[in-house]
Scaffold this motif. Structure first.
Motif, mmCIF file in Angstrom:
data_model
loop_
_atom_site.group_PDB
_atom_site.id
_atom_site.type_symbol
_atom_site.label_atom_id
_atom_site.label_comp_id
_atom_site.label_asym_id
_atom_site.label_seq_id
_atom_site.Cartn_x
_atom_site.Cartn_y
_atom_site.Cartn_z
ATOM 1 N N LEU A 37 -48.195 91.067 37.185
ATOM 2 C CA LEU A 37 -46.944 91.373 36.498
ATOM 3 C C LEU A 37 -46.086 90.124 36.293
ATOM 4 O O LEU A 37 -44.955 90.218 35.826
ATOM 5 N N GLY A 38 -46.628 88.956 36.662
ATOM 6 C CA GLY A 38 -45.913 87.705 36.424
ATOM 7 C C GLY A 38 -45.151 87.152 37.612
ATOM 8 O O GLY A 38 -44.469 86.134 37.495
ATOM 9 N N TYR A 39 -45.249 87.826 38.749
ATOM 10 C CA TYR A 39 -44.574 87.346 39.958
ATOM 11 C C TYR A 39 -45.483 86.383 40.714
ATOM 12 O O TYR A 39 -46.713 86.494 40.662
ATOM 13 N N GLU A 40 -44.853 85.476 41.450
ATOM 14 C CA GLU A 40 -45.592 84.606 42.359
ATOM 15 C C GLU A 40 -45.878 85.391 43.642
ATOM 16 O O GLU A 40 -45.211 86.376 43.946
ATOM 17 N N GLU A 41 -46.859 84.932 44.398
ATOM 18 C CA GLU A 41 -47.254 85.599 45.641
ATOM 19 C C GLU A 41 -46.085 85.700 46.618
ATOM 20 O O GLU A 41 -45.953 86.682 47.335
ATOM 21 N N ASN A 42 -45.195 84.690 46.623
ATOM 22 C CA ASN A 42 -44.087 84.664 47.578
ATOM 23 C C ASN A 42 -42.821 85.343 47.044
ATOM 24 O O ASN A 42 -41.796 85.327 47.710
#
Length: 76
Positions: free
Chosen positions: A39-44
């Motif tokens: 969805l375009g989020y980074e893992e953190n």
């Protein structure tokens, strides 16, 4: 199928190959279905469906639902 998306501000174009289209009743369902990195989020980063209300009104989501388009970039 092949689709072209254009950024209205930068006028940059990207050509994609659509792999799959999924229909959902809400962004909460979308966020439950997909991994946040899809969805375009980074893992953190914290993924919150409320983020989508910046782009889409709750009224439209209630009226029409949400379409998730899975694609690969095909710029050649």
């Amino acid at each position: 199928s092949i689709r072209r998306f254009k950024n209205k501000k930068s006028h940059k174009t990207v050509i994609v190959k659509v792999k799959k289209i999924n229909l959902f009743k809400s962004f909460e369902e979308v966020y439950s279905f997909y991994d946040k990195t899809k969805l375009g989020y980074e893992e953190n980063e914290y993924a919150n469906p409320i983020d989508m209300l910046f782009y889409h009104s709750q009224y439209d989501v209630n009226q029409y639902g949400v379409i998730a388009i899975e694609f690969t970039i095909n710029n050649k």
